[in-house]
Design a protein around this motif. Structure first.
Motif, PDB file in Angstrom:
ATOM      1  N   PHE A 220      51.047  31.142  33.615  1.00  0.00           N
ATOM      2  CA  PHE A 220      51.978  32.097  34.227  1.00  0.00           C
ATOM      3  C   PHE A 220      52.950  32.641  33.196  1.00  0.00           C
ATOM      4  CE2 PHE A 220      53.114  27.706  34.824  1.00  0.00           C
ATOM      5  CZ  PHE A 220      54.414  27.634  34.383  1.00  0.00           C
TER       6      PHE A 220
ATOM      7  N   GLY B 213      37.982  28.757  40.802  1.00  0.00           N
ATOM      8  CA  GLY B 213      39.122  28.053  41.357  1.00  0.00           C
ATOM      9  C   GLY B 213      40.355  28.199  40.489  1.00  0.00           C
TER      10      GLY B 213
ATOM     11  N   VAL C   4      43.586  31.019  40.293  1.00  0.00           N
ATOM     12  CA  VAL C   4      44.641  31.063  41.308  1.00  0.00           C
ATOM     13  C   VAL C   4      45.951  31.596  40.718  1.00  0.00           C
ATOM     14  CG1 VAL C   4      46.055  29.658  42.818  1.00  0.00           C
ATOM     15  CG2 VAL C   4      43.639  29.197  42.643  1.00  0.00           C
ATOM     16  N   ILE C   5      46.368  31.013  39.593  1.00  0.00           N
ATOM     17  CA  ILE C   5      47.658  31.395  39.017  1.00  0.00           C
ATOM     18  C   ILE C   5      47.599  32.819  38.488  1.00  0.00           C
ATOM     19  CG2 ILE C   5      49.362  30.815  37.277  1.00  0.00           C
ATOM     20  CD1 ILE C   5      48.242  27.980  37.396  1.00  0.00           C
TER      21      ILE C   5
ATOM     22  N   SER D  86      47.845  35.216  41.216  1.00  0.00           N
ATOM     23  CA  SER D  86      49.165  35.280  41.838  1.00  0.00           C
ATOM     24  C   SER D  86      50.135  36.055  40.943  1.00  0.00           C
ATOM     25  CB  SER D  86      49.642  33.869  42.160  1.00  0.00           C
ATOM     26  OG  SER D  86      50.828  33.577  41.518  1.00  0.00           O
ATOM     27  N   VAL D  87      50.029  35.879  39.617  1.00  0.00           N
ATOM     28  CA  VAL D  87      50.956  36.596  38.738  1.00  0.00           C
ATOM     29  C   VAL D  87      50.662  38.085  38.732  1.00  0.00           C
ATOM     30  CG1 VAL D  87      51.832  36.787  36.394  1.00  0.00           C
ATOM     31  CG2 VAL D  87      51.219  34.577  37.277  1.00  0.00           C
TER      32      VAL D  87
ATOM     33  N   PHE E 182      44.070  31.608  49.098  1.00  0.00           N
ATOM     34  CA  PHE E 182      44.361  30.174  49.165  1.00  0.00           C
ATOM     35  C   PHE E 182      45.863  29.930  49.227  1.00  0.00           C
ATOM     36  CE2 PHE E 182      45.709  26.701  46.347  1.00  0.00           C
ATOM     37  CZ  PHE E 182      45.412  25.640  47.178  1.00  0.00           C
ATOM     38  N   ILE E 183      46.605  30.589  48.347  1.00  0.00           N
ATOM     39  CA  ILE E 183      48.042  30.323  48.280  1.00  0.00           C
ATOM     40  C   ILE E 183      48.728  30.728  49.579  1.00  0.00           C
ATOM     41  CG2 ILE E 183      50.178  30.993  47.144  1.00  0.00           C
ATOM     42  CD1 ILE E 183      48.644  31.174  44.583  1.00  0.00           C
TER      43      ILE E 183
ATOM     44  N   PHE F 186      38.183  29.219  50.982  1.00  0.00           N
ATOM     45  CA  PHE F 186      38.299  29.164  49.528  1.00  0.00           C
ATOM     46  C   PHE F 186      37.540  27.955  48.988  1.00  0.00           C
ATOM     47  CE2 PHE F 186      40.546  27.367  45.882  1.00  0.00           C
ATOM     48  CZ  PHE F 186      40.509  28.413  44.997  1.00  0.00           C
TER      49      PHE F 186
END
Lengths: 505, 362
Positions: free
Chosen positions: A150, A444, A447-448, A451-452, A462-463, A477
């Protein structure tokens, strides 16, 4: 073999089932899905709570909820998937389809890029063990391992995207910048090409001078706003690829391999003019068919002209053909670039997988998607590139100590043949399995990144699902990532057995 | 040790040989002299532990990393105090104050003779956040918590992994089958997903404690070590000394903990360091996503998450925690690399070859 596969499949399905049960129970126990409504002061609070209970089957005990979900998933075998509804009552299968395509777009490109570049760097550092290049690359890979995704993502956004977009308004380099870039480029080139002191100095001088001349020339052309390649540049670059591919495989003296590659370049030039109008307004299918033909036709030429070395000739010609086709596409993209800039003055996007309300012709939409894809792809590729280069280096060094490498050297084979034919091929066997794991893991692991970069993919699904204690999207997911993990694990095992005949299953 | 023995064994028979074949004497004795020289130079015998320690201390990157790690840890724990003991840094991380100079950091390394302000620490070395809190104190607090979490995760994961691996490898059969299927179960669920779900659960059920989070993260990161230890134990258990211990009537627990696990210490220690590096990154990522450490508590990931929108105006709010995460993770990784080299017996070959080369050049 079949028995082994069936046994593995059985065990995998069992594990997948148990894991889904575990995850389901954990998710529904990780909080209270109604907490926001409990604090709400809306008039229809009870109605809303009842509605949400219906969507998520909150009135059932946990095992019944899980069973309902499992039966829905089991419907997939009858081609009627029911993955439940999320907290707002929307069918998860629909969300999953769009999320999965956008994640795959991100992951496939990043994995391919990381694998190709990482393996190349790994081979190079293994050949030059304990050199400055090796130490430098080792340090960088450790750095990439230790980089919080991130944090790196925000830096990329700030310096690459925003910096580039600002620069794009008025592309210019000051003299100092040109000198610094030239010196840096020269330094890197001599690190990569190595050799004795004299050769290094020559490399440094030539490449630094090259950059120092080319950048002002490009600025004078206003290349960065109106880029152009043109058939001449394409032919020169493809010739370079044809020659270096020949040199790397059998050496330039080998006419059986060189001539088909050169003919491919000639044919490519003819095709460049023949397809010009077609490629100005193409669609995805034309591009895919074109790419396939660009591999098949040169491959056939190489096969028929190659004589005893028809395999190598076919490969070299196919690579040349593909590069030529790729450059032709780049040429068309360059032609579309000024129009794209007019539509989107700040080209590199930092949020989302496409610019909202963006309309344009095929190439402009293509550029838009590409510009949105650029930053997350760089990030994902750089991070998994580190592990590829480490593994390739270790694997190459391991193989380099084998007896058959010593035999190959002692019978007088050229270093090129020893490295590419004997060492590299065997070193690739463990890498193939790692690539399989990596691909499964990246789905998988995005994810980060998602999101960023505000990418509406599976990670985002998922989040959002987990935040609202909503099991349906989380489980969807998991269904994809878990199945991918199990499947690629098995593929890796099978690959390993196929590639390495010493391993029996 | 075995190298010395080899040399002596070599010397014995070849001396006899030189009596029989005088023609080869010159050549053989040359080799002999070289060997004897070597044996004299590295002849003292050392214990395994001494060898490992020596190799580790000679690893430059690992030593530098150790110094950096110790420095960061000391700073984090001594500056703002820990567990009620006050630290030497006067400002509190809760205390807001007036924002001076837009909260810019006063820390400077730019020496005066280059036109800079000279080396100074100043009032707020890391700057201030938008409410005037001292950012150095905040970052140090986050560092403290992140280090505690990482070390706890590493310890828990190492403990579980070693035990599970040892049991599976020693007993084999159905115990192995069951334990390895459980390991597979944890591997199939992506680590971040499992950690996020458990982190959210820990936050909701166990209250807002970093130890609960660390424990939970430890519960999901042991799988890699378990597989490695199992592999080691599977081969070690066939050794003679294990059979001897069993024949003398040692209890199973004694065989495992006294004879088998100490021999896998290399794998365990190296993996524990990598687990700590992984835990730092996992914790910061989880806190960034909002499933890890929550607001009244603090961690480096949470600081980045809280201040990520401040990048354009106050980039230092973003730089410092990130730099510290990278530094810690990088140092721990290099430390692990050094340990791996130190524990790897193949490493001896390389150093020996190098000494030979040096002798030649002399």
């Amino acid at each position: 073999m079949l028995k082994f596969i069936l046994k593995r499949l059985g065990a995998s399905i069992g594990i997948l089932f148990a894991a889904s049960l575990l995850l389901y129970v954990l998710v529904i126990n990780s909080g209270d899905p109604l907490w926001d409504l409990r604090e709400s002061i809306a008039d229809n609070r009870d109605y809303l709570m009842q509605q949400r209970s219906d969507y998520m089957n909150l009135d059932m005990p946990w095992y019944q909820r899980y069973w309902t979900w499992l039966v829905g998933v089991g419907g997939c075998f009858a081609l009627k998937c029911d993955l439940g509804t999320n907290i707002q009552g929307i069918e998860v299968s629909g969300i999953l389809a769009s999320a999965a395509t956008s994640t795959l777009r991100l992951v496939v490109l990043a994995t391919v890029l990381a694998a190709v570049v990482g393996i190349a760097i790994g081979v190079l550092t293994a050949i030059r063990q304990y050199s400055g290049l090796d130490y430098g690359v080792t340090f960088l890979t450790f750095l990439f391992f230790s980089l919080p995704v991130f944090w790196a993502a925000v830096m990329l956004k700030e310096y690459m995207a925003i910096g580039y977009n600002d620069w794009m308004k008025d592309p210019a380099f000051s003299t100092t910048q040109i000198i610094i870039v030239a010196l840096l480029f020269g330094f890197l080139m001599q690190v990569f090409l190595a050799g004795n002191m004299r050769r290094r100095l020559i490399t440094f001088a030539v490449s630094a001078a090259f950059v120092a001349v080319v950048i002002p020339y490009l600025l004078w052309l206003n290349f960065f706003r109106y880029p152009q390649l043109g058939p001449a540049a394409i032919v020169v670059l493809s010739l370079a690829v044809a020659l270096s591919a020949t040199a790397m495989s059998v050496g330039v003296r080998n006419k059986h391999v060189l001539y088909p590659a050169l003919i491919t370049v000639g044919l490519g030039l003819v095709m460049y003019y023949a397809t010009f109008s077609l490629l100005s307004e193409p669609n995805t299918w034309i591009l895919i068919i074109g790419a396939i033909l660009a591999v098949l036709i040169p491959g056939a030429i190489g096969h028929f002209m190659g004589g005893r070395q028809r395999k190598v000739a076919a490969t070299v010609s196919a690579v040349t053909g593909l590069v030529f086709a790729g450059l032709t596409v780049v040429d068309h993209i360059f032609r579309a670039w000024p129009g794209f800039l007019a539509l989107k003055p700040r080209p590199i996007g930092t949020i989302g997988s496409q610019t909202p309300n963006f309309t344009g012709d095929f190439w402009e939409i293509f550029l838009d998607r590409g510009a949105q894809l650029l930053l997350p792809t760089i990030l994902l590729a750089v991070i998994s590139l580190a592990s590829y280069s480490r593994y390739t280096r270790a694997s190459m060094l391991e193989v380099g100590q084998q007896d058959y490498i010593r035999t190959a050297r002692s019978k007088g084979l050229s270093e090129r043949t020893v490295i590419f034919r004997h060492a590299f091929r065997n070193a690739l066997i463990p890498i193939a399995t790692i690539a399989a794991f990596d691909f499964a893991g990246l789905i998988g692991g995005a994810v980060i990144t998602e999101s960023v970069f505000g990418w509406k993919g599976m990670g985002d699904m998922f989040i959002v699902g987990l935040r609202s204690i909503d099991p349906a999207p989380v489980m969807a997911f998991f269904l994809i990532t878990g199945t991918a993990a199990v499947l690629f694990n098995m593929l890796a095992d099978i690959f390993y057995a196929l590639l390495d005949p010493r391993i029996r299953v | 040790m075995s190298g010395v023995k080899d040399n002596e064994e070599l010397r014995g028979p070849s001396n006899m040989k030189s009596d029989i074949e005088p023609g080869e004497q010159q050549l053989v004795s040359l080799v002999e002299v070289e060997d004897a020289e070597l044996a004299r130079k590295q002849g003292e015998s050392r214990s395994q532990g001494q060898l490992v320690r020596r190799r580790f201390f000679n690893h430059k990157a690992a030593m530098i990393s150790t110094v950096i790690l110790v420095f960061i840890t000391l700073m984090a724990f001594s500056s703002i105090g820990f567990a009620g003991i006050p630290g030497w840094w006067g400002k509190n991380y809760m205390m807001s104050g007036t924002v001076i100079n837009g909260g810019a950091p006063t820390f400077s390394l730019w020496p005066a003779w280059l036109g800079g302000p000279g080396f100074s620490i100043g009032e707020h070395p890391f700057g201030q956040d938008n409410t005037g809190k001292d950012y150095f104190a905040l970052v140090m607090r986050g560092t403290q918590k992140s280090i505690i979490i990482a070390v706890t995760v590493g310890a828990v994961a190492t403990f579980i992994g070693a035990i599970v691996g040892a049991l599976a490898g020693y007993f084999r059969g159905w115990v192995d089958e069951v334990l390895m299927r459980v390991t597979d179960l944890f591997i199939v669920i992506p680590l971040l997903v499992l950690a996020a779900v458990l982190g959210q659960m820990a936050g909701a059920k166990l209250g807002n404690s970093i130890f609960a989070l660390a424990l939970v993260l430890g519960l999901v990161t042991w799988t890699g070590l378990a597989r490695l230890v199992r592999g080691e134990i599977l081969s070690l258990r066939e050794r003679e000394y294990v059979a001897a211990a069993q024949a003398m009537g040692s209890r199973t627990s004694r065989v495992i903990f006294k004879h088998l696990l100490p021999n896998t210490i290399g794998v365990i220690v190296v993996n524990a360091t990598f687990a700590i590096a992984g835990a730092i990154l996992l914790e910061t990522s989880l806190s960034f996503l909002g499933f890890g450490v929550r607001a009244p508590e603090s961690s480096l990931g949470l600081l980045i998450s809280q201040y990520q929108n401040a990048f354009t105006n106050r980039p230092w709010l973003f730089w410092w925690p990130g730099m510290i995460i990278v530094t810690i993770a990088l140092s721990v990784n290099f430390l692990g690399d050094g340990l791996r080299d130190a524990f790897d017996p193949r490493q001896t070959k390389k150093t020996r070859r190098r000494t030979k080369k040096e002798e030649v050049s002399e």
